[in-house]
Design a protein around this motif. Structure first.
Motif, short mmCIF file in Angstrom:
data_model
loop_
_atom_site.label_atom_id
_atom_site.label_comp_id
_atom_site.label_asym_id
_atom_site.label_seq_id
_atom_site.Cartn_x
_atom_site.Cartn_y
_atom_site.Cartn_z
N GLU A 1 0.83 -1.20 0.00
CA GLU A 1 0.00 0.00 0.00
C GLU A 1 0.87 1.26 0.00
O GLU A 1 0.58 2.23 -0.72
CB GLU A 1 -0.92 0.00 1.22
N ILE A 2 1.93 1.24 0.83
CA ILE A 2 2.85 2.37 0.87
C ILE A 2 3.52 2.56 -0.49
O ILE A 2 3.67 3.67 -0.98
CB ILE A 2 3.91 2.17 1.97
N SER A 3 3.92 1.45 -1.10
CA SER A 3 4.56 1.51 -2.41
C SER A 3 3.64 2.13 -3.44
O SER A 3 4.05 2.95 -4.27
CB SER A 3 4.98 0.10 -2.85
N ALA A 4 2.35 1.75 -3.40
CA ALA A 4 1.38 2.31 -4.34
C ALA A 4 1.20 3.81 -4.08
O ALA A 4 1.10 4.61 -5.03
CB ALA A 4 0.04 1.58 -4.20
N ALA A 5 1.16 4.20 -2.78
CA ALA A 5 1.01 5.62 -2.45
C ALA A 5 2.21 6.42 -2.92
O ALA A 5 2.07 7.51 -3.47
CB ALA A 5 0.82 5.77 -0.93
N VAL A 6 3.41 5.86 -2.72
CA VAL A 6 4.64 6.54 -3.16
C VAL A 6 4.65 6.68 -4.68
O VAL A 6 5.06 7.71 -5.23
CB VAL A 6 5.89 5.76 -2.69
N ALA A 7 4.17 5.65 -5.37
CA ALA A 7 4.10 5.71 -6.85
C ALA A 7 3.16 6.82 -7.29
O ALA A 7 3.45 7.56 -8.26
CB ALA A 7 3.63 4.36 -7.39
N ASN A 8 2.04 6.99 -6.58
CA ASN A 8 1.10 8.06 -6.92
C ASN A 8 1.73 9.43 -6.66
O ASN A 8 1.55 10.36 -7.46
CB ASN A 8 -0.19 7.91 -6.09
N ILE A 9 2.45 9.54 -5.53
CA ILE A 9 3.13 10.80 -5.23
C ILE A 9 4.17 11.11 -6.29
O ILE A 9 4.28 12.25 -6.76
CB ILE A 9 3.79 10.73 -3.84
N ASN A 10 4.92 10.09 -6.68
CA ASN A 10 5.94 10.28 -7.71
C ASN A 10 5.32 10.71 -9.03
O ASN A 10 5.87 11.57 -9.73
CB ASN A 10 6.72 8.97 -7.88
N GLN A 11 4.18 10.13 -9.36
CA GLN A 11 3.49 10.51 -10.59
C GLN A 11 3.04 11.97 -10.52
O GLN A 11 3.15 12.71 -11.51
CB GLN A 11 2.29 9.58 -10.80
N SER A 12 2.53 12.37 -9.36
CA SER A 12 2.09 13.76 -9.19
C SER A 12 3.27 14.73 -9.29
O SER A 12 3.17 15.80 -9.89
CB SER A 12 1.39 13.93 -7.84
N ILE A 13 4.40 14.33 -8.68
CA ILE A 13 5.59 15.19 -8.73
C ILE A 13 6.09 15.31 -10.17
O ILE A 13 6.49 16.40 -10.60
CB ILE A 13 6.68 14.62 -7.81
N ASN A 14 6.07 14.22 -10.91
CA ASN A 14 6.49 14.29 -12.32
C ASN A 14 5.58 15.21 -13.12
O ASN A 14 6.05 15.98 -13.98
CB ASN A 14 6.49 12.88 -12.92
N ALA A 15 4.28 15.13 -12.84
CA ALA A 15 3.33 16.01 -13.53
C ALA A 15 3.60 17.47 -13.15
O ALA A 15 3.57 18.36 -14.00
CB ALA A 15 1.89 15.62 -13.17
N LEU A 16 3.88 17.72 -11.84
CA LEU A 16 4.20 19.07 -11.40
C LEU A 16 5.50 19.56 -12.02
O LEU A 16 5.61 20.73 -12.41
CB LEU A 16 4.32 19.08 -9.87
#
Length: 283
Positions: free
Chosen positions: A260-275
């Motif tokens: 679950e943490i890994s999935a959350a980190v992946a979502n954060i990473n995706q958001s940061i890449n978009a930003l």
């Protein structure tokens, strides 16, 4: 812009530029960013409003920069970056043409914003993205290790179950040995009785019967000792089995939480890449 819509009489080019000069200082209150504003005719700057945090030291009569010249030539809004060596600071500039009521370009209005904060933001986003990527890799490694630990726990649990089953079979073998010992002891007792009945002729047989009974007793004692050892081993195995069960449950829970943490980190990473992609649009 059709200035005749606002004025009954034709407005001179000079009056239009003066009107912009009056409005220019007010523009700072209409924007959220710290920006500098410039007003020019087709050749030189006529008016300048500095930003709060930086001053480009543009004065009346300073020749307009190339981006403003391009705006005057094209008649379109132009966007670009002025290098640090031109104005002393790298500036992101937007220049728009000013037209008179006949549609003729008579000058420009431009704004400039320092790239320092934008570059710092982009650099910070890049560093954060790199850190998140490293965290994601670490979390994935932990998730992999947790999964492997859970599988190892399951295997260990299976081994303890087999050990308990083997112990049960050993108990069955001991029961058989005990039964044989009992029968042997009874046989020795009968032989002793028979030896006593026949008197002097049965003395030798009595010695054999006595040894058989001793062997039977020793066998029963050994069976009892082995049984105690097996019981002790069983208790230890049961304790180990319980500990392994608890460890397996914890490992499975840890693996699930880590995923679950890994999935959350992946979502954060995706958001940061978009930003990060979004912020680069302002460079």
């Amino acid at each position: 812009m059709d200035y005749q819509r606002y004025f009954k009489e034709e407005v001179s080019d000079e009056e239009i530029l003066k009107a912009y000069a009056i409005v220019l200082p007010m523009l700072k209150n209409l924007v959220r960013d710290d920006m500098a504003f410039g007003l020019s005719d087709k050749e030189k700057y006529l008016f300048y409003v500095s930003a709060k945090e930086f001053d480009l030291n543009v004065t009346y009569g300073t020749e307009v920069v190339d981006l403003v010249k391009q705006c005057i030539r094209s008649g379109n809004i132009e966007k670009g970056t002025i290098p640090q060596e031109v104005l002393g600071k790298e500036i992101r500039v937007i220049a728009a043409p000013i037209r008179n009521n006949r549609g003729q370009i008579i000058g420009t209005i431009s704004d400039g914003i320092s790239m320092d904060e934008s570059k710092y933001l982009i650099s910070s986003i890049g560093d954060l993205s790199e850190s998140i990527t490293q965290v994601s890799q670490s979390v994935n490694e932990i998730a992999k290790s947790s999964t492997e630990l859970a599988h190892a726990g399951q295997k260990a649990l299976e081994l303890t179950t087999r050990t308990m089953e083997a112990s049960d079979k050993t108990k069955e073998a001991l029961d058989i040995i005990k039964a044989i010992a009992d029968q042997t002891n009874l046989l020795g007792l009968n032989a002793a009785i028979e030896s006593a009945r026949v008197g002097e002729l049965g003395k030798g047989f009595n010695v054999v019967a006595s040894e058989i009974r001793k062997l039977a007793v020793q066998s029963k004692e050994s069976v009892s000792t082995i049984r105690d050892i097996i019981e002790s081993v069983n208790n230890s195995v049961e304790n180990i089995s319980q500990a392994i069960k608890e460890t397996a449950v914890l490992s499975e829970n840890q693996a699930a939480v880590t995923e679950e943490i890994s999935a959350a980190v992946a979502n954060i990473n995706q958001s940061i890449n978009a930003l990060n992609d979004f912020s680069k649009r302002f460079l």
